[in-house]
Every structure is written in structure tokens, then in C-alpha cells.
Write a protein that holds these residues in place. Sequence first.
Motif, short mmCIF file in Angstrom:
data_model
loop_
_atom_site.label_atom_id
_atom_site.label_comp_id
_atom_site.label_asym_id
_atom_site.label_seq_id
_atom_site.Cartn_x
_atom_site.Cartn_y
_atom_site.Cartn_z
N MET A 133 0.83 -1.20 0.00
CA MET A 133 0.00 0.00 0.00
C MET A 133 0.86 1.25 0.00
O MET A 133 0.55 2.25 -0.69
CB MET A 133 -0.94 -0.01 1.20
CG MET A 133 -1.99 1.09 1.17
SD MET A 133 -3.15 0.94 -0.22
CE MET A 133 -4.33 -0.25 0.46
N PHE A 162 -8.00 6.33 -3.17
CA PHE A 162 -7.91 4.86 -3.17
C PHE A 162 -7.06 4.35 -2.01
O PHE A 162 -7.47 3.45 -1.27
CB PHE A 162 -7.33 4.34 -4.49
CG PHE A 162 -6.96 2.88 -4.41
CD1 PHE A 162 -7.94 1.91 -4.43
CD2 PHE A 162 -5.63 2.50 -4.22
CE1 PHE A 162 -7.60 0.56 -4.30
CE2 PHE A 162 -5.29 1.17 -4.10
CZ PHE A 162 -6.28 0.19 -4.14
N THR A 163 -5.86 4.91 -1.85
CA THR A 163 -4.93 4.36 -0.85
C THR A 163 -5.44 4.55 0.58
O THR A 163 -5.01 3.83 1.49
CB THR A 163 -3.54 5.00 -0.99
OG1 THR A 163 -3.65 6.42 -0.90
CG2 THR A 163 -2.90 4.61 -2.31
N SER A 190 -8.68 4.22 1.26
CA SER A 190 -9.97 3.53 1.33
C SER A 190 -9.86 2.05 1.69
O SER A 190 -10.88 1.39 1.91
CB SER A 190 -10.72 3.66 -0.01
OG SER A 190 -10.03 2.95 -1.04
N GLY A 191 -8.64 1.50 1.72
CA GLY A 191 -8.47 0.10 2.08
C GLY A 191 -8.97 -0.17 3.49
O GLY A 191 -8.67 0.58 4.42
N TYR A 192 -9.73 -1.26 3.65
CA TYR A 192 -10.29 -1.57 4.97
C TYR A 192 -9.24 -2.29 5.80
O TYR A 192 -8.76 -3.36 5.42
CB TYR A 192 -11.55 -2.43 4.83
CG TYR A 192 -12.32 -2.54 6.12
CD1 TYR A 192 -13.08 -1.48 6.59
CD2 TYR A 192 -12.27 -3.71 6.89
CE1 TYR A 192 -13.77 -1.57 7.80
CE2 TYR A 192 -12.96 -3.81 8.09
CZ TYR A 192 -13.71 -2.73 8.53
OH TYR A 192 -14.38 -2.82 9.73
N PHE A 249 -4.67 -4.47 4.31
CA PHE A 249 -5.78 -3.61 3.91
C PHE A 249 -6.57 -4.32 2.82
O PHE A 249 -6.00 -4.73 1.81
CB PHE A 249 -5.28 -2.26 3.39
CG PHE A 249 -4.53 -1.46 4.42
CD1 PHE A 249 -5.20 -0.60 5.27
CD2 PHE A 249 -3.14 -1.58 4.54
CE1 PHE A 249 -4.51 0.14 6.22
CE2 PHE A 249 -2.44 -0.85 5.48
CZ PHE A 249 -3.13 0.01 6.33
N VAL A 300 -8.98 -4.54 -0.26
CA VAL A 300 -9.42 -3.68 -1.36
C VAL A 300 -10.11 -4.53 -2.42
O VAL A 300 -9.80 -5.71 -2.60
CB VAL A 300 -8.24 -2.90 -1.99
CG1 VAL A 300 -7.52 -2.06 -0.95
CG2 VAL A 300 -7.27 -3.83 -2.67
N LYS A 301 -11.01 -3.90 -3.15
CA LYS A 301 -11.69 -4.57 -4.25
C LYS A 301 -10.86 -4.45 -5.52
O LYS A 301 -10.26 -3.40 -5.79
CB LYS A 301 -13.08 -3.96 -4.47
CG LYS A 301 -14.03 -4.11 -3.30
CD LYS A 301 -15.36 -3.42 -3.60
CE LYS A 301 -16.31 -3.54 -2.41
NZ LYS A 301 -17.59 -2.83 -2.66
N ASP A 312 -11.82 -1.49 -7.67
CA ASP A 312 -11.35 -0.18 -7.20
C ASP A 312 -9.87 0.02 -7.50
O ASP A 312 -9.45 1.11 -7.91
CB ASP A 312 -11.58 -0.05 -5.69
CG ASP A 312 -13.06 0.01 -5.33
OD1 ASP A 312 -13.88 0.26 -6.22
OD2 ASP A 312 -13.38 -0.22 -4.15
N LEU A 313 -9.07 -1.03 -7.32
CA LEU A 313 -7.64 -0.92 -7.61
C LEU A 313 -7.40 -0.73 -9.11
O LEU A 313 -6.57 0.09 -9.52
CB LEU A 313 -6.91 -2.17 -7.11
CG LEU A 313 -5.41 -2.27 -7.38
CD1 LEU A 313 -4.67 -1.04 -6.92
CD2 LEU A 313 -4.83 -3.52 -6.70
#
Length: 375
Positions: A49, A61-62, A64-66, A96, A98-99, A102-103
Motif C-alpha cells: 500500500m 484509493f490508498t 480507502s483500504g479496509y 488492507f 481492497v476490491k 477499485d484498484l
Amino acid sequence: MEPIIVLGNGIVAGLTSKMLVNNGFEVTRVINKMSKPLNKIFAISPSSMAWFKSIGLSNFFTNSGYPIKKIDIYYEGEQKRLRFDSEEFYKSALAFMVKEKDLSEAINLSLKESGIKFLYQDEIVLENRDEHIKITNNEEDTYSRICIWCDNSNFDDVYQLKIKKHKNFFCQQAITFNFITNKNKVSHAKQYFFNDSILALLPIAEDKVSVVWSCDDTLIDKLRTINNENFMAEFISRTNLDGKLILNLGVRNYFPIKQSLSENLFDKRILLIGDAAHTIHPMAGQGLNLGVRDIKNLERLIKETKYSDIGLKGFLRKYERSRRLDIEQFSKLTISLQWLFSTHNGVIQEIIRKGLMLVSNNSGIKNFFIKKATT
């Protein structure tokens, strides 16, 4: 300037293109017309990340990672667990989530003004020669010093590629699905090891969990034929979740699990990275991170060695040496873990139990695994 050829539709091909553009190279992408649905969920390591930020992917985006802050590991339904906690190692998160969609969108947005040329793979002839790569497209020739092959699909299309692949078929299939929960914020993951399967629960939002269930052939045949109600009952019995907390079980997807490792990472002027070079068992959640480390090592060598022609054998040999240990370690680790946890041998099962207790009580060993997983 001759362009660098990047072959592949996936995330690693996009990230490779971004890295090359950032370093002043012209890029030509060779892609398939038919792309796969972008429905994967990735566990991105903190190191990956941070690199995404460094190459210019958007802050939106960076950020937004859960975050996954804790991971609990259970063996054969036992109540005792092995826990990895980010706070214990002074990290903001272990991973993290991520979908894939999205990436992919973040990469494409960052390359919007890059001027990358696209060619379709079924409309070209690619020749791998000692002195250059030649692509013929509608009687027009394109020459390049190197082709970076990033995807596992259509690997055999280049008949000149003299690279052997060692493949391991696990006699397993993975089921993936998501579910919505009404439980308050879910922030830690769980992984269950059974003789017939490995089941991972990965939070991807405060109220949403992604499931990867790697099953042997007997269990997968059973799960494919039962109705949703019985499937839910089997799932709950394995995880001890409260069924009332699961509001909606999503669509189930199935795919075979296999592992492959290329004997060499290049032939003449074609370099393999990402899934073209290696695929590993999904239990470790490290497939994309391994591909990102390929790109980071390639970037480091480009900057350090100052080769004007990065398709030369000397440069490619340096890259191959820089990646061999990391790739082999993760390949052997996942094969060994899959064999160990699937065994029915009572002696080995007891060794596993004692081993998990040892890791749980030894911060040094836990720290080793954390470093491996977060780089």
C-alpha cells in the motif's frame, strides 16, 4: 525510443505499466479482448500500500483500504486460537482489504494521460529473438528490447518461450462469497484449518465479510449439491458464528486451486512476473503482494544498475536472482502448510497443536511471520 511491451490485462500488468511510465519509458500494452470480471478481493500488505502511494495512485484509493488489525487462527474447531495483533507489533494494520475493481480504476486513472498504446493479443504475432522482440500487427512491425509478461492466461501462445513450469494441483476448489452482518464494526479476520478445507473470513467493510473456503474434492461435491439453507448450516457449524448476525449470503463462486512456479523467469527477451511467473495457494493471501514485490525489485534494479537495455541477459539474470528466494519461500510454505493441515495422521496433528501454542507464546516467532506477511 523503443517501447517496452507489457503483456496482460490484470492488476500486475497495470502496475508494471505505471512503474515504467514513472521511470521515463514508453509502454505498449498487449491485452486480450475478453477480460475477466473484476470481482476479486485483495489483502494488500502495508508495504504494498505504501508503494501504491509512492507511484502516484490516488489518495482516495490508498486511504480507502479496509484495515485488518487482528487475525485469529483456529485448528480443527478447537477453542484455542493463535492471534496476530497489529498493535502488538506497533503497526496500524496487518493488511488492507481492497476490491479488484477499485484498484483497477485507480491504476487506469493514474495512467489516463500516459499515452500508452494498446494492441490485442489475438491480432498480433509476437517473436522472441535474441536481439529484440518483434510484434507484427496488420503488416506493421513494432520492435522492443523486452516484453514483460504479467498474466498466466495464454501462456503457451508464444511457442518460442523455453521455460518449464512446475505445477502442483491440490485437488481442491475454492468457494468465494460475501455476507452482510449486523454485528458492530468487524475489524479482525479469522482463518480455520480443517482436514478437508481451509476457511478464511476477511472483513472488507464495517458490515461486510468476504469468505474464501478452500475445500477438498469430497467436501466441494457436497457443498455444490446442497441447498442454501444446508450450506448456511454447514458454514455456521464450521465457524461458530451466530446465524442471526448474517443478514445476507452473497452469490457463491467456484474456482480450482493450483500452484505453478516457473523454472526460469526469462527466456531471451521475455521476462515473467506476477502470475506468469508464479501462482500460489490462496490460504496465505499473498498472491498479489508477491507480484507487487516483483515490480518493486524490477524498479529498484532499473534505478541501481543504469542499464540502457533492460532486455539484456545480464540485467534479466540479476532480476531473476533477486526474486528467486522470495518466490520459492512462499511457494514451499503454502505447499507445506496445505499438506500439514490436511493430514489425518494423529502424530502430525498433535505436532501442529503444539507448534501453534509455541508460536502463540513466542513473540520472536510471531514477529517473523508478521514481517513476512506485511512486506
